[in-house]
Each structure stands twice: as C-alpha cells, then as structure tokens.
Design a protein around this motif. Structure first.
Motif, short mmCIF file in Angstrom:
data_model
loop_
_atom_site.label_atom_id
_atom_site.label_comp_id
_atom_site.label_asym_id
_atom_site.label_seq_id
_atom_site.Cartn_x
_atom_site.Cartn_y
_atom_site.Cartn_z
N UNK A 241 1.36 -1.16 -0.03
CA UNK A 241 -0.12 0.17 -0.01
C UNK A 241 0.83 1.14 -0.47
N UNK A 242 0.27 2.22 -1.27
CA UNK A 242 0.85 3.42 -0.80
C UNK A 242 0.09 4.57 -0.61
N UNK A 243 0.12 5.18 0.28
CA UNK A 243 -0.51 6.15 1.26
C UNK A 243 0.15 7.39 1.23
N UNK A 244 -0.52 9.12 0.30
CA UNK A 244 0.10 10.51 0.77
C UNK A 244 -1.22 11.28 1.57
N UNK A 245 0.12 11.50 2.37
CA UNK A 245 -1.47 13.03 2.93
C UNK A 245 -0.59 14.29 2.56
N UNK A 246 -1.28 15.14 1.89
CA UNK A 246 -0.49 16.30 2.03
C UNK A 246 -0.95 18.00 1.84
N UNK A 247 -0.61 19.15 2.12
CA UNK A 247 -1.34 20.26 2.07
C UNK A 247 -0.42 21.30 1.64
N UNK A 248 -1.00 21.69 0.94
CA UNK A 248 -0.81 22.67 -0.21
C UNK A 248 -1.31 23.87 -0.49
N UNK A 249 -0.52 25.21 -0.16
CA UNK A 249 -1.37 26.95 -0.61
C UNK A 249 -0.15 27.60 -1.78
N UNK A 250 -0.93 28.58 -2.79
CA UNK A 250 -0.07 29.16 -3.68
C UNK A 250 -0.87 30.60 -3.51
N UNK A 251 -0.69 31.16 -3.74
CA UNK A 251 -0.98 32.57 -4.02
C UNK A 251 0.18 33.28 -5.17
N UNK A 252 -1.11 34.33 -5.78
CA UNK A 252 -0.39 34.93 -7.47
C UNK A 252 -0.45 36.31 -6.92
N UNK A 253 0.47 37.13 -6.65
CA UNK A 253 1.30 38.83 -6.42
C UNK A 253 1.33 39.08 -7.99
N UNK A 254 0.59 40.42 -8.60
CA UNK A 254 0.52 41.36 -9.82
C UNK A 254 1.29 42.23 -9.14
N UNK A 255 2.11 42.80 -9.08
CA UNK A 255 2.96 43.96 -9.25
C UNK A 255 2.70 45.34 -10.80
N UNK A 256 2.32 44.63 -12.07
CA UNK A 256 2.58 45.59 -12.83
C UNK A 256 2.97 44.44 -14.13
N UNK A 257 2.16 45.19 -15.40
CA UNK A 257 1.71 44.71 -16.16
C UNK A 257 3.22 43.41 -16.74
N UNK A 258 4.71 43.59 -16.38
CA UNK A 258 5.38 42.18 -16.00
C UNK A 258 5.95 42.30 -15.21
N UNK A 259 5.54 42.29 -14.07
CA UNK A 259 6.52 41.56 -12.76
C UNK A 259 5.19 40.74 -11.65
N UNK A 260 5.67 39.68 -11.76
CA UNK A 260 4.54 38.35 -10.70
C UNK A 260 5.46 38.34 -9.95
N UNK A 261 4.86 37.70 -9.56
CA UNK A 261 5.32 36.75 -8.16
C UNK A 261 4.06 35.74 -7.07
N UNK A 262 4.35 34.59 -7.99
CA UNK A 262 3.49 33.12 -7.16
C UNK A 262 4.94 32.83 -5.90
N UNK A 263 3.69 32.61 -5.19
CA UNK A 263 4.97 31.93 -3.77
C UNK A 263 3.62 30.94 -3.11
N UNK A 264 3.82 30.49 -2.96
CA UNK A 264 3.08 28.86 -1.99
C UNK A 264 4.32 28.04 -0.92
#
Length: 267
Positions: A241-264
C-alpha cells in the motif's frame, strides 16, 4: 509536441506503468487540479491513473525543469489535469458505449448538475474490459495470447460550491480498480502473472479570486493506492500500500504588467 507515453506491453500487461515523458525525461510531475499524483514511495506516475476523459476540462503542460515552483519530480516538466466543475457546465448527461475486437467493451456515463446558488455536482463512471487478444506467431498463424485481458473501473465524484462572487470550495473523490494479466512476465511468454490496483483519492480545496491576477488556493488531500502482484513464482509476488497525505497553498501577486510573483508551500 515533446510529450510521449511509453507503454510496457499492451494494455492489461503494463501493470499501471505507462510512463509519461516530457522531452525525453520520465521525471515528470503529474497533478490533478494542482494535487500531486506521483507515488510517495517511488515518485512515479502512470497514464493509467489519470481521470477519465469525460471528466477533464483541459490539460496544461509545462515543459522543462519546474522544481523551483513545484518541488521534486518536476525535472522534465509538469502535467496538470484540470477537472470540470459542475457549477460551470450546468445540467448535462453524457452516455457512451463501444465494443471491438477480442470482446472489448467500453462504457461511460457522466452526469452533472447545478442550482442557482452556485452548487455543482459531477459524477463520472467508466468501465473498460477486454478478453485475451490474438496475434500472428512466427509461422504466420493466428494465436491467442493467454492472460492478456484486463478489467478497469473508474468513478469520480466532484462537488463544488461558489462562495461569494469569485471564490469556490470543492470536494473531489476518485476511485480506480484495475485488474489485468501480465503475459510477458518473469515466468516467460504467456505467463500467468497478473496484477490488481485499487486507488482511492480524496481532496478538499478552497480557491479565492479565481478570475483575478492575484488568485490563490489551499487544499488538503489523501492519495491511497493498493497494489497486488500475483505470480506462481513466490519471489515475484508483491502486496503493498502507498499512501500520501498532503497540504499545499499558493498565492499569486501582480505588481505590474511585467512583474508577477507566485509563492506557495507544500507539506
């Protein structure tokens, strides 16, 4: 282009090892709605474990190393399967039946529904099986290949509810039951080796600002897979048996038309 699926023999004989390659690299991370599907024990994933086509909205492919954003297993790239949402497609029923050579049968039904409050439901069920197939041997005569049949069943239930104008909460359950022979096994041609795999996966996800450049999500999930390899040779038998329990989160940040940040984060 650049996406290949390598099957180790005919369907039913591969034992769920149809590898997905991106640009020749099999270290590919497979996601379903952003949820990691690779096995925790080996890091592998198989095309046999993907959701049925009638439950898929689209498939996103990211080629090249994606480890900075997606972590391990994303050396060759990332494949993200996006499931349909019942609240978006409304009331709909699709039924499919097909048959073919070697007693092959395929059945599928997909039912979706929604109400005015933004609650949506999708239920998708598939059944696919085939008997032993024939081939021409070295003498040009037709011959039945013993133990080459398979019997696969899959069920997906997805419930999602819109929260406010641009947020959504959803629950997803997937079940796969695959049973098949392995005629090219260790014991020789036409071996009686066989396999059975059962997968039960469940996930709870919350999305916010879905239509915004600064969207994000958080989800918790549990993937469960039980594999049983049967063989007359004791050393070839396996039951695990193979079992995986996980939690994840992600957030995008838009600073301008050319600058973007993704954190998670992922655990």
């Amino acid at each position: 282009p650049g996406v290949n699926v390598l099957g180790s023999g005919a369907k039913g004989s591969s034992m769920g090892q149809d590898k997905i390659l991106l640009n020749g690299d099999e270290r590919v991370l497979v996601l379903v709605d952003g949820r990691r599907m690779n096995l925790g024990s080996s890091g592998n994933s198989s095309a046999d474990w993907l959701p049925p086509v009638n439950a898929i909205e689209r498939i996103e492919v990211l080629k090249g190393g994606g480890s900075a954003l997606y972590g391990t297993d994303a050396v060759g790239g990332v494949i993200n399967v996006i499931m349909k949402k019942g609240s978006e497609i409304g009331n709909h029923v699709t039924v499919k039946a097909a048959g073919g050579s070697w007693n092959a049968e395929q059945y599928a039904i997909s039912v979706s529904g929604s109400n005015d409050s933004g609650l949506g439901l999708i239920v998708s069920a598939t059944k696919e099986r085939r008997g032993e197939y024939k081939f021409k041997n070295a003498n040009g005569k037709s011959q039945m290949l013993k133990n080459s049949g398979y019997d696969d069943t899959g069920v997906i239930v997805k419930l999602d509810q819109k929260v406010g104008e641009d947020n959504r909460i959803g629950v997803n359950f997937e079940h796969i039951n695959a049973d098949g022979g392995s005629p090219f096994g260790f014991s020789g041609f036409g071996t009686t080796d066989s396999h059975k795999r059962i997968s039960n996966n469940v996930a709870l996800r919350y999305d916010w600002n879905e239509s915004s450049d600064e969207k994000g999500y958080v989800q918790v999930y549990k993937n469960y897979q039980h594999a049983h390899f049967r063989s007359p040779v004791a050393s070839r038998q396996s039951n695990f048996t193979d079992s995986t329990i996980g939690i994840e989160a992600q957030q995008n940040f838009k600073f301008s038309d050319t600058d973007e940040l993704t954190a998670g984060l992922e655990y």
